[in-house]
Design a protein around this motif. Structure first.
Motif, short mmCIF file in Angstrom:
data_model
loop_
_atom_site.label_atom_id
_atom_site.label_comp_id
_atom_site.label_asym_id
_atom_site.label_seq_id
_atom_site.Cartn_x
_atom_site.Cartn_y
_atom_site.Cartn_z
N LYS A 9 0.87 -1.18 0.04
CA LYS A 9 0.13 0.00 -0.17
C LYS A 9 1.04 1.16 -0.03
CE LYS A 9 -3.98 2.14 2.38
NZ LYS A 9 -4.81 1.95 3.58
N GLU A 10 1.84 1.16 1.02
CA GLU A 10 2.82 2.49 1.00
C GLU A 10 3.65 2.60 -0.36
OE1 GLU A 10 5.39 2.03 4.49
OE2 GLU A 10 6.59 3.41 3.48
N THR A 13 1.13 4.15 -3.10
CA THR A 13 0.79 5.41 -2.70
C THR A 13 1.79 6.29 -2.75
OG1 THR A 13 0.82 4.89 -0.76
CG2 THR A 13 -1.31 4.93 -1.81
N ASP A 15 4.79 8.78 -3.88
CA ASP A 15 4.92 9.53 -5.15
C ASP A 15 6.32 9.61 -5.83
OD1 ASP A 15 3.84 10.90 -2.64
OD2 ASP A 15 5.06 12.66 -3.70
N THR A 43 -3.65 -3.81 0.93
CA THR A 43 -4.65 -3.07 -0.02
C THR A 43 -5.00 -4.11 -1.08
OG1 THR A 43 -4.78 -1.55 -2.06
CG2 THR A 43 -2.46 -2.39 -1.14
N ASN A 45 -5.00 -3.69 -3.95
CA ASN A 45 -4.26 -3.51 -5.20
C ASN A 45 -2.80 -4.23 -5.32
OD1 ASN A 45 -6.10 -1.36 -6.40
ND2 ASN A 45 -5.41 -0.06 -4.75
N GLN A 84 -1.15 0.66 -13.56
CA GLN A 84 -0.44 0.92 -12.21
C GLN A 84 0.65 2.06 -12.60
OE1 GLN A 84 0.01 -2.61 -13.46
NE2 GLN A 84 1.59 -1.83 -14.75
N GLU A 279 -11.24 2.98 -0.67
CA GLU A 279 -11.04 1.84 -1.70
C GLU A 279 -11.80 0.72 -1.51
OE1 GLU A 279 -6.51 3.00 -3.44
OE2 GLU A 279 -6.81 1.10 -2.30
#
Ligand code: 4AD
Ligand code: MG
Length: 480
Positions: A9-10, A13, A15, A43, A45, A84, A279
């Motif tokens: 998850k980290e 997300t 950037d 997550t 994802n 992604q 989410e």
């Protein structure tokens, strides 16, 4: 250090790109001998891991099967592919645990909820169940946060008790006595508990309320949050034999304060999950929409899951008395056309779930708080109203679920309480400790119980309560 990993998850997300990372998780899919979809439960994802053609030994690649657990190091880079933003370019792959693709029951396809219930030990690894249990976690955390922020004391009430708090006789026995008939008997043939572990008959608790009341008479505001047990033979989508209940108990509160607290509490925890699990809830909303689309038009719900949650967070619940509700039900076309299985023709009957659902889903189209029920259909501890026939009870009914909260102002007057107990054949000796609170510094007080799984059901939109607790216990089932 072995576990110097970054959660997926980290990574997804963050950037930034072009840095080295270690990830660990379970392979969801491995396609074209190049792309691993890895999930670590943080997550839904997956992280795409690119193995690069010809970089790794065939022997390793063959072991990258669905369900296998792996550790991968490499560089996080901007992804060229669709779907992604970043991906991991693998430098090393270590298989932590193989998974035989032929035997692993979870294939990368849709499985039915019924099938997944049979493999509840593996269902956490599906998107639906990881979303549900992350939401469940947030809701549980929010429960503590809500009460902690308000200065309530979290009280751990006993799991094993000798009293039937609800007086409904739906308890599981706890005993170490032999079951082969050799246990000591009294003259009248009943079991003598003298030799039992506690020297008396004991059960798993159905509610922590009575003990909660004792503590509220010292701390003013307490809550419990623990497992409760009911041996009711209800094979429904809303009953469990083992479920978690949250029970606040507040000194100096009357019925109205109690309703205000319950509404504020429910709104708060739903809002918290909506913020923390955006989410997951979007995923579950989508799942529900697909499920609803399978139904005939008339049966589909008018609101999406997120609309429904927003509605509850932003609107007051409808409050009315039992007597008013009976009037609405009796006069309804549904009743006149005999569409209820149990027709409403008089005051005093207990409401069936079909009646509750009519009020909430058809008549008011919002959560409803029903108050002041006839005393004969409620528990002994509820405060008798001045009319002498109703008690200061409240039930909160939620769309699609029915009763989600049961509560009341408590009977603090010793004479009235003991009279109710004797009418209901509850021996005073058994509850002497409870009656002491009415003897020494009694005060008006009120509380309620929220069925945690019913709330999780409401928030996740799941139709069956067995799908919102990791390992459900219900009649004829105690697997895992
Ligand atoms: O209405 P109930 O029986 O109330 C009590 O136990 C009170 N002592 C609470 C209190 O005033 N402190 O149960 C409370 C809630 C219900 O509204 C329902 O949401 C849930 O517990 N519940 C169940 N949930 C799942 N499976 C079951 N078998 C349940 N029975 C009750
Ligand atoms: Mg109830």
């Amino acid at each position: 250090m072995f576990n110097k990993r970054i959660k997926i998850k980290e990574l997804l997300t963050a950037d930034k790109v072009n840095f080295d990372a270690t990830v660990m998780g379970w392979v969801r899919t491995f396609r074209n001998n190049q792309f691993i979809a890895l999930n670590d439960g943080s997550t839904n994802n997956n992280l795409q891991i690119v193995t690069g053609l010809g970089v790794f030994d065939e022997k390793i690649l063959k072991r990258l099967t669905t369900g296998a657990c792996i550790k991968v190091t490499g560089e996080i880079i901007a992804s060229l592919g669709k779907g992604q933003k970043v991906e991991l370019k693998a430098a090393t792959i270590e298989i932590l645990g193989d998974s035989d693709a032929e035997k692993f029951p979870l294939q990368p396809k849709k499985h039915s909820l019924e099938f997944l219930r049979e493999i509840a030990h593996l269902r956490f690894r599906t998107n639906t169940f990881s979303a549900i249990f992350r939401v469940r976690h947030s809701l549980a955390f929010a429960v503590h946060k809500f009460f902690n922020d308000k200065g309530f004391v979290y009280l751990h009430t006993p799991i094993i008790t000798a009293s039937d708090a609800e007086g409904a006789g739906e308890m599981f026995r706890v005993t170490t006595l032999p079951l082969d008939g050799s246990a000591l008997k009294n003259e009248d043939g009943s079991i003598n508990y003298k030799d039992d572990f506690f020297g008396r008959s004991t059960n798993l608790t159905v509610s922590g309320q009575l003990e909660g009341e004792l503590a509220a008479m010292a701390f003013s505001d307490i809550y419990t949050f623990g497992p409760t047990f009911r041996a009711e033979n209800s094979n429904t989508t809303r009953h469990l034999a083992e479920f978690w209940m949250i029970e606040p108990e507040v000194a100096f509160n009357d019925l109205e304060d109690n309703m205000n607290l319950a509404e504020e509490f429910i709104r708060y925890i739903i809002k918290y999950a909506m913020e923390q699990n955006k989410e997951d809830l979007e995923f579950l909303a989508q799942r529900l929409t697909e499920e609803e689309n399978q139904k005939p038009l008339v049966e589909r719900s008018e609101m999406s899951l997120l609309d429904k949650l927003n509605f509850v967070v932003n609107n007051d619940f409808e409050r009315l008395t039992y007597t008013e509700a009976i009037e609405i039900l009796r006069e309804s076309n549904h009743n006149k056309k005999k569409k209820f299985n149990y027709l409403i023709d008089g005051w005093g009957v207990d409401l069936q779930s079909e009646h509750e659902r009519y009020l909430v889903e058809k008549h008011f189209k919002k959560p409803v708080i029903l108050t002041n029920y006839p005393k004969d259909i409620k528990s002994f501890y509820m405060r008798l109203n001045d009319d002498g026939k109703t008690v200061a009870a409240m039930d909160i009914l939620a769309p699609g679920i029915g009763e989600i909260v049961g509560g009341s102002q408590r009977e603090e007057r010793l004479d009235k309480l003991t009279q109710r107990m004797s009418e209901m054949h509850i021996p005073e000796e058994e509850l002497n400790w409870y009656l002491d609170t009415r003897r020494f510094g009694a005060c008006p007080h009120a509380g309620f119980g929220l069925g945690f799984e019913r709330l999780v059901q409401f928030v996740t939109g799941m139709g069956n309560i067995r799908d919102v607790i990791p390992f459900p216990r219900y009649p004829k089932s105690a697997e895992f």
